[in-house]
Design a protein around this motif. Structure first.
Motif, PDB file in Angstrom:
ATOM      1  N   ASN A 300       0.832  -1.204   0.000  1.00  0.00           N
ATOM      2  CA  ASN A 300       0.000   0.000   0.000  1.00  0.00           C
ATOM      3  C   ASN A 300       0.866   1.253   0.000  1.00  0.00           C
ATOM      4  O   ASN A 300       1.817   1.382   0.776  1.00  0.00           O
ATOM      5  N   GLY A 301       0.530   2.186  -0.922  1.00  0.00           N
ATOM      6  CA  GLY A 301       1.287   3.409  -1.035  1.00  0.00           C
ATOM      7  C   GLY A 301       0.847   4.449  -0.032  1.00  0.00           C
ATOM      8  O   GLY A 301      -0.102   4.265   0.739  1.00  0.00           O
ATOM      9  N   SER A 302       1.546   5.576  -0.081  1.00  0.00           N
ATOM     10  CA  SER A 302       1.272   6.645   0.878  1.00  0.00           C
ATOM     11  C   SER A 302       0.099   7.515   0.460  1.00  0.00           C
ATOM     12  O   SER A 302      -0.449   8.246   1.281  1.00  0.00           O
ATOM     13  N   ILE A 303      -0.301   7.454  -0.789  1.00  0.00           N
ATOM     14  CA  ILE A 303      -1.416   8.267  -1.273  1.00  0.00           C
ATOM     15  C   ILE A 303      -2.402   7.368  -2.010  1.00  0.00           C
ATOM     16  O   ILE A 303      -2.033   6.305  -2.530  1.00  0.00           O
ATOM     17  N   PRO A 304      -3.669   7.772  -2.100  1.00  0.00           N
ATOM     18  CA  PRO A 304      -4.705   6.889  -2.675  1.00  0.00           C
ATOM     19  C   PRO A 304      -4.578   6.637  -4.177  1.00  0.00           C
ATOM     20  O   PRO A 304      -5.305   5.785  -4.697  1.00  0.00           O
ATOM     21  N   VAL A 305      -3.704   7.355  -4.871  1.00  0.00           N
ATOM     22  CA  VAL A 305      -3.572   7.131  -6.316  1.00  0.00           C
ATOM     23  C   VAL A 305      -2.687   5.932  -6.625  1.00  0.00           C
ATOM     24  O   VAL A 305      -2.505   5.577  -7.793  1.00  0.00           O
ATOM     25  N   ASP A 306      -2.102   5.291  -5.598  1.00  0.00           N
ATOM     26  CA  ASP A 306      -1.264   4.118  -5.808  1.00  0.00           C
ATOM     27  C   ASP A 306      -2.137   2.863  -5.791  1.00  0.00           C
ATOM     28  O   ASP A 306      -2.603   2.428  -4.742  1.00  0.00           O
ATOM     29  N   PHE A 307      -2.375   2.274  -6.985  1.00  0.00           N
ATOM     30  CA  PHE A 307      -3.176   1.054  -7.078  1.00  0.00           C
ATOM     31  C   PHE A 307      -2.254  -0.159  -6.965  1.00  0.00           C
ATOM     32  O   PHE A 307      -1.078  -0.115  -7.347  1.00  0.00           O
ATOM     33  N   LEU A 308      -2.796  -1.262  -6.478  1.00  0.00           N
ATOM     34  CA  LEU A 308      -2.053  -2.513  -6.369  1.00  0.00           C
ATOM     35  C   LEU A 308      -2.370  -3.403  -7.567  1.00  0.00           C
ATOM     36  O   LEU A 308      -3.484  -3.404  -8.098  1.00  0.00           O
ATOM     37  N   ILE A 309      -1.386  -4.200  -7.964  1.00  0.00           N
ATOM     38  CA  ILE A 309      -1.560  -5.084  -9.122  1.00  0.00           C
ATOM     39  C   ILE A 309      -2.689  -6.081  -8.882  1.00  0.00           C
ATOM     40  O   ILE A 309      -3.511  -6.335  -9.774  1.00  0.00           O
ATOM     41  N   ARG A 310      -2.774  -6.629  -7.689  1.00  0.00           N
ATOM     42  CA  ARG A 310      -3.812  -7.632  -7.431  1.00  0.00           C
ATOM     43  C   ARG A 310      -5.213  -7.038  -7.570  1.00  0.00           C
ATOM     44  O   ARG A 310      -6.140  -7.719  -8.026  1.00  0.00           O
ATOM     45  N   ASP A 311      -5.372  -5.769  -7.201  1.00  0.00           N
ATOM     46  CA  ASP A 311      -6.693  -5.140  -7.304  1.00  0.00           C
ATOM     47  C   ASP A 311      -7.066  -4.884  -8.760  1.00  0.00           C
ATOM     48  O   ASP A 311      -8.231  -5.027  -9.156  1.00  0.00           O
ATOM     49  N   VAL A 312      -6.085  -4.494  -9.572  1.00  0.00           N
ATOM     50  CA  VAL A 312      -6.368  -4.239 -10.987  1.00  0.00           C
ATOM     51  C   VAL A 312      -6.655  -5.544 -11.710  1.00  0.00           C
ATOM     52  O   VAL A 312      -7.598  -5.634 -12.516  1.00  0.00           O
ATOM     53  N   LEU A 313      -5.870  -6.594 -11.438  1.00  0.00           N
ATOM     54  CA  LEU A 313      -6.094  -7.876 -12.098  1.00  0.00           C
ATOM     55  C   LEU A 313      -7.430  -8.489 -11.676  1.00  0.00           C
ATOM     56  O   LEU A 313      -8.031  -9.265 -12.441  1.00  0.00           O
ATOM     57  N   ALA A 314      -7.912  -8.141 -10.499  1.00  0.00           N
ATOM     58  CA  ALA A 314      -9.200  -8.672 -10.038  1.00  0.00           C
ATOM     59  C   ALA A 314     -10.362  -8.122 -10.856  1.00  0.00           C
ATOM     60  O   ALA A 314     -11.455  -8.712 -10.853  1.00  0.00           O
ATOM     61  N   ILE A 315     -10.160  -7.026 -11.567  1.00  0.00           N
ATOM     62  CA  ILE A 315     -11.222  -6.466 -12.418  1.00  0.00           C
ATOM     63  C   ILE A 315     -11.514  -7.403 -13.584  1.00  0.00           C
ATOM     64  O   ILE A 315     -12.665  -7.576 -14.003  1.00  0.00           O
ATOM     65  N   LYS A 316     -10.464  -8.029 -14.099  1.00  0.00           N
ATOM     66  CA  LYS A 316     -10.595  -8.965 -15.226  1.00  0.00           C
ATOM     67  C   LYS A 316      -9.860 -10.257 -14.867  1.00  0.00           C
ATOM     68  O   LYS A 316      -8.808 -10.567 -15.438  1.00  0.00           O
ATOM     69  N   PRO A 317     -10.346 -11.044 -13.943  1.00  0.00           N
ATOM     70  CA  PRO A 317      -9.606 -12.232 -13.494  1.00  0.00           C
ATOM     71  C   PRO A 317      -9.357 -13.223 -14.626  1.00  0.00           C
ATOM     72  O   PRO A 317     -10.285 -13.620 -15.344  1.00  0.00           O
ATOM     73  N   GLY A 318      -8.077 -13.563 -14.817  1.00  0.00           N
ATOM     74  CA  GLY A 318      -7.698 -14.543 -15.839  1.00  0.00           C
ATOM     75  C   GLY A 318      -7.704 -14.018 -17.258  1.00  0.00           C
ATOM     76  O   GLY A 318      -7.387 -14.767 -18.189  1.00  0.00           O
ATOM     77  N   GLN A 319      -8.038 -12.740 -17.466  1.00  0.00           N
ATOM     78  CA  GLN A 319      -8.155 -12.212 -18.830  1.00  0.00           C
ATOM     79  C   GLN A 319      -6.973 -11.332 -19.248  1.00  0.00           C
ATOM     80  O   GLN A 319      -6.881 -10.935 -20.402  1.00  0.00           O
ATOM     81  N   ILE A 320      -6.084 -11.006 -18.325  1.00  0.00           N
ATOM     82  CA  ILE A 320      -4.921 -10.186 -18.653  1.00  0.00           C
ATOM     83  C   ILE A 320      -3.736 -11.121 -18.898  1.00  0.00           C
ATOM     84  O   ILE A 320      -3.259 -11.801 -17.976  1.00  0.00           O
ATOM     85  N   ARG A 321      -3.270 -11.182 -20.134  1.00  0.00           N
ATOM     86  CA  ARG A 321      -2.196 -12.106 -20.517  1.00  0.00           C
ATOM     87  C   ARG A 321      -0.958 -11.381 -21.041  1.00  0.00           C
ATOM     88  O   ARG A 321       0.167 -11.742 -20.716  1.00  0.00           O
ATOM     89  N   ILE A 322      -1.179 -10.342 -21.882  1.00  0.00           N
ATOM     90  CA  ILE A 322      -0.062  -9.587 -22.456  1.00  0.00           C
ATOM     91  C   ILE A 322      -0.370  -8.101 -22.341  1.00  0.00           C
ATOM     92  O   ILE A 322      -1.536  -7.688 -22.364  1.00  0.00           O
ATOM     93  N   GLY A 323       0.685  -7.306 -22.187  1.00  0.00           N
ATOM     94  CA  GLY A 323       0.459  -5.879 -22.017  1.00  0.00           C
ATOM     95  C   GLY A 323       1.673  -5.050 -22.387  1.00  0.00           C
ATOM     96  O   GLY A 323       2.746  -5.565 -22.744  1.00  0.00           O
ATOM     97  N   LEU A 324       1.499  -3.745 -22.301  1.00  0.00           N
ATOM     98  CA  LEU A 324       2.534  -2.766 -22.639  1.00  0.00           C
ATOM     99  C   LEU A 324       2.695  -1.809 -21.468  1.00  0.00           C
ATOM    100  O   LEU A 324       1.708  -1.265 -20.961  1.00  0.00           O
ATOM    101  N   ASP A 325       3.937  -1.607 -21.039  1.00  0.00           N
ATOM    102  CA  ASP A 325       4.259  -0.619 -20.005  1.00  0.00           C
ATOM    103  C   ASP A 325       4.920   0.562 -20.704  1.00  0.00           C
ATOM    104  O   ASP A 325       6.063   0.472 -21.159  1.00  0.00           O
TER     105      ASP A 325
END
Length: 469
Positions: A300-325
């Protein structure tokens, strides 16, 4: 009575002749006007070259031909010949001076090298440059003209000219791309950086390239992108070691010996620490400190704009396979995603530090790309695009619009756009918010938080809607 008749007959004849002359004069005027109109329509009152073009069907051979580039090229050749002449005259004067000639003990080998380096090589270069000047020529008796490539006469270096010259298919047929020729591409701003590009392409074919990646990057970020390919062997560290195994490399700084440090301020990874004010880079401060990097996106970050990877992946469980940073970093986001069996491509530029090198040495995929470049991926490819630390409030709105539309192109329907810690001035927030909201993505997360008195953070996770047409 006879006199009256004779006068009448003469007067009548004169009147008849007068009317006849009048009619003939009117006819002459009409014919003249008609002829003038026909001549004008035929083009006889335009320039001589235009007359030839009208009657013989000869097109303007200089249309679309870069005469300025040709003039610059000939001027450079003449300058080379002038310099050569000055060298030869100076050498001749020295030879006429008996004292100088007596004191100079030059061997036959040294004299041979002098002739090769100072005389024959510049003379040969000037000769080749003149031979390679391409002038437009009329093909046979037809109306067509040779269509010259506009950039060829801009450059003198032979390798650049060979690269940008269209390569016709050897069999003389259409290839599997559906074209008769292959056009190698360079960025349009290469013309504005002619000297730098010619320096970059000045090498011996088949030998080692110069250690000039920084020159290449300078060309790229200034719009000379894509760069031409080169036919020389890339250099590597003379003491290169095998990278660490994948179970170690993700969270361990690579071996210093695997990086060519010659064009950096630092000479090892320890020097790149955020505690060193002379580290040579300003973006992504602290991203070479692996202990701090391990905490990103999992704690958990110091400010609310820091999202965690597990929370973002939970939006689309099992559907995120490849991406771009899309950002500036050392690949930590991709490393965390790899632990979730997700493949991430990370964009990187070596802005004062070896960002590309460390990403690759960690066992991840760097994409050496600039803001100028269209993403080299097909439409609707990625499940996730993540951006942080790069596109901030400094960027021009129109440029940002093009970039975000390109993200939309490569993001698949149902894919997630993760905007991570974007910041700008509070007065500009509405403009940037419109940039992100214009696509009508579904909002899963949308958080604003103050960064300073005048600046504000924005983090969001948006889902691309389906667009079935």
């Amino acid at each position: 009575m006879k006199m009256k008749r004779s006068c009448f007959s003469r007067c009548g004849f004169a009147r008849l002749m007068g009317w006849l002359q009048l009619v003939l004069g009117i006819l002459v005027i009409i014919v003249s006007i008609s002829s003038l109109f026909q001549f004008y329509s035929a083009g006889f009152f335009v320039h001589n070259e235009d007359i030839c073009r009208h009657f013989y069907g000869i097109k303007d051979v200089y249309q679309g031909f870069d005469t300025r580039a040709l003039n610059d090229r000939v001027a450079e050749v003449l300058k080379s010949i002038e310099n050569l002449q000055e060298k030869l005259e100076k050498t001749l004067q020295q030879m006429e001076n008996k004292d100088v000639l007596h004191k100079t003990n030059i061997t036959k080998l040294e004299y041979k090298m002098y002739l090769e380096e100072e005389v024959l090589r510049p003379l040969y270069s000037a000769h080749i440059a003149l031979r390679q000047v391409r002038l437009p020529k009329i093909e046979g008796s037809g109306n067509a003209t040779v269509k010259e490539e506009p950039l060829i006469d801009t450059f003198i270096t032979e390798e650049i000219r060979k690269y940008i010259t269209p390569k016709e298919n050897r069999i003389g047929k259409v290839n599997f791309y559906g074209t008769e020729k292959i056009y190698n591409t360079i960025g349009h701003a290469c013309v504005l950086m002619k000297n730098e590009l010619e320096e970059y392409m000045d090498y011996d074919i088949g030998s080692y390239c110069k250690d000039d990646w920084n020159l290449a990057q300078k060309l790229m970020v200034n719009g000379c992108d894509p760069l031409p390919r080169r036919r020389c062997l890339t250099r590597a560290s003379k003491v290169y070691q095998q990278p660490y195994p994948i179970n170690e490399s993700l969270w361990k700084l690579p071996d210093d010996r695997n990086v060519r440090w010659g064009n950096y301020r630092c000479r090892n990874f320890a020097c790149l620490s955020s505690r060193n004010p002379k580290r040579g880079y300003t973006k992504c401060t602290g991203c070479f400190d692996m202990e701090k990097e391990k905490l990103k996106w999992v704690a958990n970050g110091s400010i609310p704009v820091d999202f965690l990877i597990r929370d973002v992946l939970a939006i689309k469980p099992g559907q995120i396979r490849i991406g771009l940073d899309y950002g500036v970093g050392t690949g930590t986001f991709a490393a965390r995603m790899r632990e979730q069996n997700i493949t991430i491509v990370t964009t990187a530029l070596n802005l004062g530090a070896p960002f590309n090198e460390i990403i690759a040495l960690r066992g991840l995929i760097p994409l050496y790309a600039t803001l100028n470049q269209r993403l080299p991926f097909f439409d609707n490819t990625f499940d996730l695009i993540h951006t942080t630390g790069f596109l901030d409030g400094w960027i021009d709105l129109l440029l940002m619009d093009f970039i975000i539309f390109d993200w939309d192109r490569v993001l698949r329907p149902g894919g997630l756009l993760w905007i991570d810690r974007f910041f700008c001035n509070k007065t500009d927030l509405d403009d940037y918010m419109y940039m992100f909201l214009q696509f009508r993505y579904k909002k899963h997360k949308w958080v604003l938080a103050p960064k300073s008195k005048d600046e504000i953070y924005l983090s969001a996770v948006l889902e691309k809607p389906p667009r079935a047409i």
